[in-house]
Design a protein around this motif. Structure first.
Motif, PDB file in Angstrom:
ATOM      1  N   ALA A   1       7.239   8.286  -0.912  1.00 15.71           N
ATOM      2  CA  ALA A   1       5.989   8.355  -0.136  1.00 15.71           C
ATOM      3  C   ALA A   1       6.211   9.177   1.128  1.00 15.71           C
ATOM      4  O   ALA A   1       5.407  10.041   1.483  1.00 15.71           O
ATOM      5  CB  ALA A   1       5.510   6.954   0.217  1.00 15.71           C
TER       6      ALA A   1
ATOM      7  N   GLN B   1      -4.262  -4.697   4.901  1.00 12.66           N
ATOM      8  CA  GLN B   1      -4.341  -4.602   3.446  1.00 12.66           C
ATOM      9  C   GLN B   1      -5.682  -5.062   2.908  1.00 12.66           C
ATOM     10  O   GLN B   1      -5.828  -5.253   1.713  1.00 12.66           O
ATOM     11  CB  GLN B   1      -3.204  -5.419   2.834  1.00 12.66           C
ATOM     12  CG  GLN B   1      -1.875  -4.995   3.432  1.00 12.66           C
ATOM     13  CD  GLN B   1      -0.701  -5.762   2.907  1.00 12.66           C
ATOM     14  OE1 GLN B   1      -0.844  -6.892   2.489  1.00 12.66           O
ATOM     15  NE2 GLN B   1       0.458  -5.138   2.932  1.00 12.66           N
TER      16      GLN B   1
ATOM     17  N   GLU C   1       0.811  -1.212   0.000  1.00  8.96           N
ATOM     18  CA  GLU C   1       0.000   0.000   0.000  1.00  8.96           C
ATOM     19  C   GLU C   1       0.848   1.268   0.000  1.00  8.96           C
ATOM     20  O   GLU C   1       0.432   2.299  -0.516  1.00  8.96           O
ATOM     21  CB  GLU C   1      -0.928   0.006   1.210  1.00  8.96           C
ATOM     22  CG  GLU C   1      -2.234  -0.729   0.993  1.00  8.96           C
ATOM     23  CD  GLU C   1      -2.042  -2.213   0.788  1.00  8.96           C
ATOM     24  OE1 GLU C   1      -0.975  -2.731   1.155  1.00  8.96           O
ATOM     25  OE2 GLU C   1      -2.962  -2.856   0.253  1.00  8.96           O
TER      26      GLU C   1
ATOM     27  N   MET D   1       0.874   3.433   8.443  1.00  6.10           N
ATOM     28  CA  MET D   1       0.522   2.023   8.366  1.00  6.10           C
ATOM     29  C   MET D   1       1.778   1.144   8.355  1.00  6.10           C
ATOM     30  O   MET D   1       1.850   0.135   9.063  1.00  6.10           O
ATOM     31  CB  MET D   1      -0.249   1.860   7.072  1.00  6.10           C
ATOM     32  CG  MET D   1      -0.805   0.538   6.798  1.00  6.10           C
ATOM     33  SD  MET D   1      -1.797   0.813   5.306  1.00  6.10           S
ATOM     34  CE  MET D   1      -1.483  -0.717   4.507  1.00  6.10           C
ATOM     35  N   PHE D   2       2.754   1.577   7.585  1.00  6.65           N
ATOM     36  CA  PHE D   2       4.024   0.866   7.491  1.00  6.65           C
ATOM     37  C   PHE D   2       4.658   0.765   8.870  1.00  6.65           C
ATOM     38  O   PHE D   2       5.077  -0.314   9.313  1.00  6.65           O
ATOM     39  CB  PHE D   2       4.921   1.603   6.496  1.00  6.65           C
ATOM     40  CG  PHE D   2       6.309   1.056   6.379  1.00  6.65           C
ATOM     41  CD1 PHE D   2       6.545  -0.306   6.447  1.00  6.65           C
ATOM     42  CD2 PHE D   2       7.382   1.914   6.183  1.00  6.65           C
ATOM     43  CE1 PHE D   2       7.826  -0.805   6.323  1.00  6.65           C
ATOM     44  CE2 PHE D   2       8.658   1.423   6.062  1.00  6.65           C
ATOM     45  CZ  PHE D   2       8.887   0.063   6.139  1.00  6.65           C
TER      46      PHE D   2
ATOM     47  N   ALA E   1      -2.845  10.701   1.903  1.00  6.97           N
ATOM     48  CA  ALA E   1      -2.841   9.257   1.704  1.00  6.97           C
ATOM     49  C   ALA E   1      -1.455   8.672   1.969  1.00  6.97           C
ATOM     50  O   ALA E   1      -1.324   7.587   2.537  1.00  6.97           O
ATOM     51  CB  ALA E   1      -3.313   8.918   0.293  1.00  6.97           C
ATOM     52  N   SER E   2      -0.417   9.412   1.575  1.00  7.43           N
ATOM     53  CA  SER E   2       0.944   8.925   1.819  1.00  7.43           C
ATOM     54  C   SER E   2       1.249   8.915   3.304  1.00  7.43           C
ATOM     55  O   SER E   2       1.890   7.983   3.807  1.00  7.43           O
ATOM     56  CB  SER E   2       1.959   9.803   1.099  1.00  7.43           C
ATOM     57  OG  SER E   2       1.823   9.628  -0.277  1.00  7.43           O
TER      58      SER E   2
ATOM     59  N   PRO F   1      10.207   4.616  -4.423  1.00  7.62           N
ATOM     60  CA  PRO F   1       8.860   5.030  -4.019  1.00  7.62           C
ATOM     61  C   PRO F   1       8.642   5.054  -2.509  1.00  7.62           C
ATOM     62  O   PRO F   1       7.872   5.870  -2.022  1.00  7.62           O
ATOM     63  CB  PRO F   1       7.955   3.989  -4.682  1.00  7.62           C
ATOM     64  CG  PRO F   1       8.726   3.494  -5.817  1.00  7.62           C
ATOM     65  CD  PRO F   1      10.154   3.514  -5.384  1.00  7.62           C
ATOM     66  N   SER F   2       9.324   4.140  -1.779  1.00 12.10           N
ATOM     67  CA  SER F   2       9.123   4.165  -0.329  1.00 12.10           C
ATOM     68  C   SER F   2       9.572   5.507   0.249  1.00 12.10           C
ATOM     69  O   SER F   2       8.879   6.095   1.084  1.00 12.10           O
ATOM     70  CB  SER F   2       9.918   3.045   0.330  1.00 12.10           C
ATOM     71  OG  SER F   2       9.631   1.840  -0.296  1.00 12.10           O
TER      72      SER F   2
ATOM     73  N   LEU G   1       5.282  -2.620  11.045  1.00 13.12           N
ATOM     74  CA  LEU G   1       6.650  -2.955  11.439  1.00 13.12           C
ATOM     75  C   LEU G   1       6.715  -3.169  12.940  1.00 13.12           C
ATOM     76  O   LEU G   1       7.231  -4.188  13.429  1.00 13.12           O
ATOM     77  CB  LEU G   1       7.578  -1.814  11.011  1.00 13.12           C
ATOM     78  CG  LEU G   1       9.052  -2.137  10.933  1.00 13.12           C
ATOM     79  CD1 LEU G   1       9.277  -3.169   9.848  1.00 13.12           C
ATOM     80  CD2 LEU G   1       9.847  -0.875  10.638  1.00 13.12           C
TER      81      LEU G   1
ATOM     82  N   ALA H   1      -0.215   5.907   4.548  1.00 14.38           N
ATOM     83  CA  ALA H   1       0.550   4.724   4.155  1.00 14.38           C
ATOM     84  C   ALA H   1       1.785   4.574   5.028  1.00 14.38           C
ATOM     85  O   ALA H   1       2.107   3.467   5.479  1.00 14.38           O
ATOM     86  CB  ALA H   1       0.945   4.831   2.688  1.00 14.38           C
ATOM     87  N   VAL H   2       2.473   5.674   5.279  1.00 16.70           N
ATOM     88  CA  VAL H   2       3.696   5.601   6.080  1.00 16.70           C
ATOM     89  C   VAL H   2       3.353   5.192   7.511  1.00 16.70           C
ATOM     90  O   VAL H   2       4.019   4.333   8.106  1.00 16.70           O
ATOM     91  CB  VAL H   2       4.437   6.959   6.044  1.00 16.70           C
ATOM     92  CG1 VAL H   2       5.586   6.960   7.030  1.00 16.70           C
ATOM     93  CG2 VAL H   2       4.947   7.234   4.647  1.00 16.70           C
TER      94      VAL H   2
ATOM     95  N   ALA I   1      -6.624   0.202   4.203  1.00 19.72           N
ATOM     96  CA  ALA I   1      -6.325   0.240   2.765  1.00 19.72           C
ATOM     97  C   ALA I   1      -7.438   0.952   1.997  1.00 19.72           C
ATOM     98  O   ALA I   1      -7.187   1.709   1.053  1.00 19.72           O
ATOM     99  CB  ALA I   1      -6.135  -1.171   2.228  1.00 19.72           C
TER     100      ALA I   1
ATOM    101  N   LEU J   1      -7.131   4.620   2.532  1.00 20.60           N
ATOM    102  CA  LEU J   1      -6.015   5.110   1.716  1.00 20.60           C
ATOM    103  C   LEU J   1      -6.463   5.299   0.269  1.00 20.60           C
ATOM    104  O   LEU J   1      -6.181   6.323  -0.357  1.00 20.60           O
ATOM    105  CB  LEU J   1      -4.873   4.106   1.806  1.00 20.60           C
ATOM    106  CG  LEU J   1      -3.490   4.522   1.343  1.00 20.60           C
ATOM    107  CD1 LEU J   1      -2.468   3.705   2.082  1.00 20.60           C
ATOM    108  CD2 LEU J   1      -3.280   4.347  -0.132  1.00 20.60           C
TER     109      LEU J   1
ATOM    110  N   PRO K   1       3.143   6.703  -4.707  1.00 20.71           N
ATOM    111  CA  PRO K   1       4.343   7.097  -5.475  1.00 20.71           C
ATOM    112  C   PRO K   1       4.423   6.420  -6.838  1.00 20.71           C
ATOM    113  O   PRO K   1       4.787   7.072  -7.820  1.00 20.71           O
ATOM    114  CB  PRO K   1       5.500   6.658  -4.576  1.00 20.71           C
ATOM    115  CG  PRO K   1       4.933   6.094  -3.368  1.00 20.71           C
ATOM    116  CD  PRO K   1       3.476   6.205  -3.377  1.00 20.71           C
TER     117      PRO K   1
ATOM    118  N   ASN L   1      10.192  -0.028  -5.936  1.00 16.55           N
ATOM    119  CA  ASN L   1       9.999  -0.330  -4.517  1.00 16.55           C
ATOM    120  C   ASN L   1      10.750   0.614  -3.585  1.00 16.55           C
ATOM    121  O   ASN L   1      10.180   1.143  -2.653  1.00 16.55           O
ATOM    122  CB  ASN L   1      10.446  -1.763  -4.200  1.00 16.55           C
ATOM    123  CG  ASN L   1       9.465  -2.780  -4.690  1.00 16.55           C
ATOM    124  OD1 ASN L   1       9.185  -2.819  -5.879  1.00 16.55           O
ATOM    125  ND2 ASN L   1       8.946  -3.571  -3.804  1.00 16.55           N
ATOM    126  N   ILE L   2      12.051   0.773  -3.863  1.00 14.05           N
ATOM    127  CA  ILE L   2      12.868   1.461  -2.881  1.00 14.05           C
ATOM    128  C   ILE L   2      12.722   2.980  -3.008  1.00 14.05           C
ATOM    129  O   ILE L   2      12.373   3.662  -2.047  1.00 14.05           O
ATOM    130  CB  ILE L   2      14.339   1.012  -3.027  1.00 14.05           C
ATOM    131  CG1 ILE L   2      14.419  -0.487  -2.702  1.00 14.05           C
ATOM    132  CG2 ILE L   2      15.235   1.805  -2.106  1.00 14.05           C
ATOM    133  CD1 ILE L   2      15.675  -1.155  -3.138  1.00 14.05           C
TER     134      ILE L   2
END
Lengths: 407, 413
Positions: free
Chosen positions: B133, B345, A253, B390-391, B383-384, B129-130, B395, B387-388, B367, B370, A258, B126-127
């Protein structure tokens, strides 16, 4: 004696519990299939109908005959010059005169099908025969019919059961969505209607291209990386591998927005690139294949190296063929993931031409409204490829899932 | 040997140069591009020169290194369609000297060649965009249209007081509390029974497993039909005609305790009836996965343990309690973590069954929220931030769960 009895009771208990669970698990599938062959009126009964008219073999025979009369026995139709005869048995045919009409679609001024069909009702012993003749030069795919039967005529039974029966003043109004269906045209009526109501063919095409490319591209990329991690000593290997492990912690998500922005900047939204490229590299696939390559004996590679094989050659000639089970597992996962995904294709596609089957189905749920027969037919079509695939490669599915659980 | 690093360095620079070219073309970065290109040109020239001194000198290698350097020197003047030229140069340089390179250096080249496609994709999708975000979550309504204002942690501040966010978190909490134990207990029961050397194992396994491979969209459509207020099967079965499962926002605890005069509101009212209906559907969908994983776990328990226990006169229950359960705990633990992460999710079934997030947002999940914020309200920044957050929560929970459970989990090896 008592131990044997206890053991027997234990067995009975096991099967009873498992079967009860299996019934609950399988019921939604049965209900989906049953509803998918129901007419709207059958679907909207307060008490459920377990065996809809359209799956009863006696009706198949009639549907086959009517289809053959109209045009073709399998898929029916109403060809020029053909005459279709439907017999309706009633208790007292002399009690009144029935009326029949080929209904026009709503809000249509002129409908060639209803104008081209000449209807003649003949009173026979024990009922009425409705003759429908196509007087035009045009072939019609379906032939809907409405017949009003006076209530004084008593109980009635049509050769082909009507899709709906309503009461209208002194008449019973019998409705057929298609009286020249043919066997398949009768059984799969909702499927055919759903298929034409939305571009499902295109949806399937998009889904298969997306999933297929993801599998093939993903396999290529993951095999190369996995082989490097497993069998090549190169500087920075541990660091890169750690980086890959770390990316597994990122929930999907976080990437939605991005990546959407990135795709927008690349002008890739609403294209196949957007559906495929972001998901090509899969850490799961790399891990899985790395495990496979690690389990192969090192001597194999040493020998090949001494014989002068290049790394490229070793990968494709030795490692690749030996890792086929792993490749199949990963391929199944990648395909399932791509085919069943909703959120990502929902976000990155706008036009109906780029909808995957899941997005198309989701849109269809909104559009189909209360026609649950068609909706269930569309759902069945959407899951059919995966279910068929499962029956062909059952072992790989189960082993793949089990393998994904053990590290 | 230092020379081992020559090819990895060249490859990395060539790939990054390509990425930079494409990035400039689509204007993703807002940075002094000229300076970056100059750095690439200088670094590339130095690296090429250094490699040229270290590598076995053949004509092809020199040519390749030149092909590598010249586009870098051209910098932004090179058309984007030729951005692959430096990479071609590296391959040419390798081709020129591969016969005279030792094993180590060849491995360094091929290892990186094999890893780069995956690595580049991971970096792009992946990397980068993380971090991206995280970055856009610090802005005030980041969008494509105008300049957005840097507002620091404002979005997070708003989020912490957002009732809808807390609603989504509460739903996620109930989702974990209900579906994870239910799924594990039911899965364990079925798996243990399937493991009892029964006939028709394949049949039962197929029936239990099939829901998992059916698409959630289609499955949700079917369950929506089963839950239909007027014509739904469930209302017929329970004799509750007209009960609208998916549009009843009352909490299940509140409903259950209402006859006793207890009034529960807010969080303690529990998940809404609608959300419970969705949870039931989700347990049905994922049960097959749990069963297959647990069955694999069961089959990996050595049968000697059971034989020994049987000799000692242990009963069936005792064996399950003292052998199966502890030895199955790593698998159970794995399923718990998967379920916990999955809870954040949950989207498809909620979106299909209650497209607006239910009555009074009673089926909202993280989700789903978001998606609504990002793609319905086009508020990418908020939304970001979501998302962060949520991450971070996932974790933290995973780490806590790992620490707490690991002490109680028995590992075989």
């Amino acid at each position: 004696m008592s131990t044997r009895l206890r053991r027997l009771l234990g067995r009975v208990f096991i099967y009873a519990v498992l079967t009860a669970g299996a019934v609950v698990m399988a019921f939604p599938f049965y209900w989906m299939l049953a509803t998918s062959v129901k007419s709207p009126q059958e679907a909207q009964q307060a008490a459920p109908i377990w065996f809809p008219e359209r799956i009863q073999p006696a009706n198949w025979r009639t549907a086959w005959r009517l289809g053959a009369e109209g045009d073709r026995p399998w898929w029916g139709g109403f060809a020029p010059g053909r005459e279709v005869t439907l017999f309706i048995a009633v208790e007292n045919p002399a009690a009144g005169a029935p009326r029949a009409r080929v209904p026009k679609p709503p809000a249509v001024f002129s409908d060639p099908r209803s104008e081209a069909t000449r209807i003649r009702i003949e009173t026979r012993k024990g009922g009425w025969a409705v003759h429908l003749k196509n007087t035009s030069q045009q072939r019609f795919a379906t032939l809907p019919l409405v017949v009003w039967i006076p209530k004084e005529a008593g109980r009635f039974r049509a050769e082909l059961p009507p899709d709906a029966v309503r009461s209208q003043r002194g008449y019973w109004r019998l409705e057929w969505e298609n009286v020249a269906p043919g066997w398949f045209g009768y059984l799969f009526h909702n499927y055919r209607e759903a298929w034409h109501a939305a571009p499902f063919g295109r949806y399937f095409y998009v889904s298969f291209v997306t999933a297929g490319t993801q599998v093939l591209g993903g396999l290529l990329i993951a095999t190369m990386a996995a082989f490097a991690f497993a069998r090549i000593r190169f500087p920075g290997r541990e660091a890169v591998f750690l980086l890959f492990v770390a990316t597994m912690m990122i929930p999907g998500e976080v990437l939605l927005i991005p990546n959407y922005i990135l795709l927008a900047k690349l002008h890739w939204l609403d294209t196949f690139y957007a559906l495929i490229v972001p998901w090509l590299a899969s850490v799961f696939g790399i891990f899985l294949l790395r495990q496979f390559f690690l389990s192969l004996p090192q001597d194999l590679f040493d020998a090949a190296r001494i014989d002068g094989a290049s790394y490229w050659g070793m990968l494709w000639r030795i490692a690749f063929p030996l890792a086929v089970p792993g490749l199949i597992t990963y391929g199944i996962f990648a395909f399932l993931g791509a085919y069943n995904a909703l959120l990502w294709p929902l976000i990155v596609t706008q036009s109906p031409e780029m909808r995957t089957i899941q997005v198309g189905l989701q849109a269809f749920i909104g559009e189909a409204g209360s026609d649950y027969g068609q909706l269930m037919a569309a759902s069945t079509m959407a899951i059919l490829p995966i279910v068929l695939g499962y029956f062909f490669a059952q072992r790989h599915f189960i082993q793949g899932i089990a393998r994904s659980g053990i590290k | 040997m230092v020379r081992t690093y020559a090819f990895p360095g060249l490859l990395a620079l060539a790939v990054f140069y390509g990425l930079l070219q494409v990035g400039t073309q689509v204007q993703i970065f807002r940075a002094p591009m000229g300076a970056i290109f100059v750095l690439f040109a200088l670094g590339g020239a130095a690296l090429a020169l250094w490699s040229w001194r270290l590598l076995p000198r053949t004509r092809t290698t020199s040519l390749g290194l030149a092909l590598f350097t010249l586009p870098l020197l051209a910098g932004p003047l090179l058309p984007t369609t030729l951005a692959w030229l430096p990479l071609a140069g590296v391959f040419l340089a390798y081709a020129g000297c591969r016969a005279r390179l030792p094993e180590r250096d060849a491995a360094a080249f091929w290892g990186w060649v094999f890893v780069w496609p995956a690595l580049a994709l991971m970096l792009i999708w992946n990397i980068f965009p993380s971090f991206f975000a995280l970055w856009i979550s610090l802005f005030d309504r980041f969008n494509f249209i105008g300049e957005s204002r840097f507002v620091g942690l404002l979005n997070y501040q708003i989020l912490s007081r957002d009732p809808l966010f807390w609603r989504a978190l509460a739903n996620t909490f109930w989702y974990v509390v209900f579906t994870v134990p239910t799924g594990i207990v039911l899965g364990t029961v079925v798996a243990i029974l399937l493991n009892e050397r029964i006939r028709g194992l394949g049949f039962y396994r197929t029936v239990y497993f099939l829901p998992y491979i059916t698409a959630l969209t289609a499955a949700a459509a079917v369950w929506q039909w089963i839950y239909h207020p007027e014509f739904g099967f469930l209302n017929w079965l329970l004799g509750t005609p007209g009960f609208d499962w998916l549009h009843t926002p009352e909490g299940i605890f509140a409903l259950a305790l209402a006859p006793f005069g207890v009034e529960l509101t807010g969080f303690w009212a529990g998940p809404s009836v609608a959300f419970t209906a969705i949870m039931i559907m989700t347990v049905w969908h994922f049960l097959g996965y749990n069963i297959v994983i647990l069955l694999a776990g069961l089959q990996s328990i050595p049968s000697q343990y059971y034989e020994a226990a049987e000799l000692d006169g242990a009963g069936w229950w005792q064996m399950q309690r003292h052998i199966t359960w502890p030895l199955l705990s790593p698998t159970t633990f794995f399923l718990a973590i998967i379920g916990l992460i999955g809870a954040f999710q949950v989207f498809t079934q909620v979106y299909v069954m209650t497209p607006t997030g239910g009555v009074l947002n009673d089926t909202l999940t993280v989700a789903m929220y978001l998606y609504n914020k990002g793609f319905r309200d086009s508020d990418f920044s908020y939304a970001s931030a979501l998302a962060v957050t949520m991450f971070v929560i996932i974790l933290a929970l995973t780490l806590i769960q790992r620490r707490v459970l690991e002490r109680r989990v028995t590992y075989e090896h």
